[in-house]
Design an enzyme around this catalytic site. Structure first.
Site, short mmCIF file in Angstrom:
data_model
loop_
_atom_site.label_atom_id
_atom_site.label_comp_id
_atom_site.label_asym_id
_atom_site.label_seq_id
_atom_site.Cartn_x
_atom_site.Cartn_y
_atom_site.Cartn_z
N CYS A 119 1.35 -1.65 0.04
CA CYS A 119 0.01 -0.34 -0.10
C CYS A 119 1.22 1.62 -0.49
O CYS A 119 0.35 2.36 -0.45
CB CYS A 119 -0.95 -0.09 0.75
SG CYS A 119 -1.75 -1.13 1.64
N HIS A 161 -3.39 7.71 1.28
CA HIS A 161 -3.90 6.48 1.34
C HIS A 161 -5.61 5.75 1.25
O HIS A 161 -5.75 6.44 2.64
CB HIS A 161 -3.03 5.61 2.15
CG HIS A 161 -3.18 3.97 1.07
ND1 HIS A 161 -3.39 3.29 0.77
CD2 HIS A 161 -3.21 2.69 2.42
CE1 HIS A 161 -3.96 1.84 0.98
NE2 HIS A 161 -3.47 1.88 1.80
N ASN A 187 -9.87 -0.34 -0.76
CA ASN A 187 -8.44 -0.21 -0.19
C ASN A 187 -7.56 -0.58 -1.83
O ASN A 187 -7.68 -2.26 -1.80
CB ASN A 187 -7.89 -0.74 0.56
CG ASN A 187 -6.21 -0.04 0.80
OD1 ASN A 187 -5.63 -0.14 -0.20
ND2 ASN A 187 -5.41 -1.13 2.17
#
Ligand code: UT7
Length: 326
Positions: free
Chosen positions: A115, A249, A279
């Site tokens: 990520c 993020h 996500n």
């Protein structure tokens, strides 16, 4: 003194057509829309089609970014693709992308920082440009994260989605307060067990599924992202009042809101796409950036703060004055 700056001159993104709602998920896993929205902020996610790969997503996003920059593949010297879900163990997704866009003279390789992949790739590309390896780069975050999910594990399968985002970086001289203003990265393998995929090429098993201790990751995320953002601000000799947009993020709306409060930013200065995208790992920041540039919120010359954390643990933050001064 080095007067060179690496500008972020354009962005492009791509989402697979197939949308899966929370309702859709609750038809085959023990979950519900209320829980998912309340605990994560997610309402839906885009999921790749059977025959769609990470390189396909990357290609669509990269082509849009190039068009927005007024460039073609032949103008690119460097391609860095951040992905945890490459089409193959090798060749890299970046070399597939290179071929697809005709970037014949580019150096192309993948970066794996889950990520945090986009902020890692950005830092690497900037350093390579500054060291003379080329003047123009494509930095791409692209993921088919749905391929890593255990669709029977409700604690993880509801959280992720697929997509890609790409930015164009260009070297410029004598524009000192433009482009990448600072970038800070960290890693700590002591926390490798709280977020990982079981299996992989050297583990004597096929690639497995995402496993996560959600609460632990959440705790580290809030603490580490706030600290690394402070470091990025200090490195740029700036304070949070000088940031026009926070593009974080997109893992969980509660983490994003906590960061907004810690930084003392107005809520409408934070770009939130987690509701629509979920996500998307390395793709989440450039996807969110593209949304806010396309809808006119982020304008040429705005200062954008980005931050991300992922399995490893790995984390980082970057400050960028978006666009170009000429
Ligand atoms: O991108 C990389 C970084 N990743 C992250 O930043 C993720 C960070 N972590 C999180 O976002 C949150 O920890 C989660 C969203 C993953 C989980 O939220 P939580 O508030 O920490 O929930 P929990 O894991 O403590 O679970 C609470 C309850 C449990 O039930 P009991 O034991 O209290 O009865 C879970 O079984 O919620 C249950 N639960 C669910 N219920 C309905 C867990 N997943 C679900 C679900 N639907 N999908």
């Amino acid at each position: 003194m080095n007067n060179s700056r690496v500008l972020m001159t354009a962005v492009g993104s791509y989402l697979p057509a197939n949308i899966v709602s929370n309702e859709d998920l609750s038809s085959f896993v023990d979950t519900d829309d209320v829980w998912i929205r309340r605990r994560t902020g997610i309402a839906q996610r885009h999921i790749v089609a059977e025959d769609e790969t990470t390189a396909d997503l990357a290609q669509h996003a990269a082509k849009k970014a190039l068009t927005n920059a007024g460039l073609s593949g032949g103008d690119i010297d460097l391609i860095v693709v951040a992905t945890t879900t490459p089409d193959n163990t090798f060749p890299s997704t970046a070399t597939k992308l290179q071929h697809a866009i005709g970037a014949k003279r580019a150096i192309a390789f993948d970066v794996q920082a889950v990520c945090a992949g986009f902020v890692y790739a950005l830092d690497i590309a900037e350093a390579m440009i500054q060291s003379g390896r080329g003047r123009r780069a494509l930095v791409v975050g692209a993921e088919s994260f749905s391929k890593l999910l255990d669709w029977e594990d409700r604690s993880t399968c509801v959280l992720f989605g697929d997509g890609a985002g790409a930015v164009v970086l260009e070297l410029a001289e004598n524009y000192n307060d433009w482009g990448i203003l600072s970038s800070v990265l960290h890693s700590d393998g002591a926390f490798r067990d709280i977020l990982y995929v079981d299996g992989g090429p050297s583990s004597n098993s096929l690639v497995g599924h995402v496993r996560m201790e959600g609460k632990e990751v959440f705790r580290h995320a809030v603490e580490k992202l706030a600290a690394v953002m402070d470091e990025a601000l200090a490195a740029a000799q700036m304070d949070a009042t000088q940031i026009d947009w926070l593009v974080p993020h997109q893992a969980n709306i509660r983490i994003i809101d906590a960061m907004q409060k810690k930084m003392g930013m107005a809520s409408d200065r934070v770009v939130r796409t987690v509701e629509q995208h979920a996500n998307t790992s390395a793709a989440s920041i450039p996807l969110a950036l593209a949304v806010a540039v396309d809808d006119g919120r982020i304008k040429n010359g705005d200062v954008v703060a980005m931050e991300a954390i992922g399995g490893g643990l790995v984390w980082g933050a970057a400050l960028v004055r978006f666009g170009k001064p000429y």
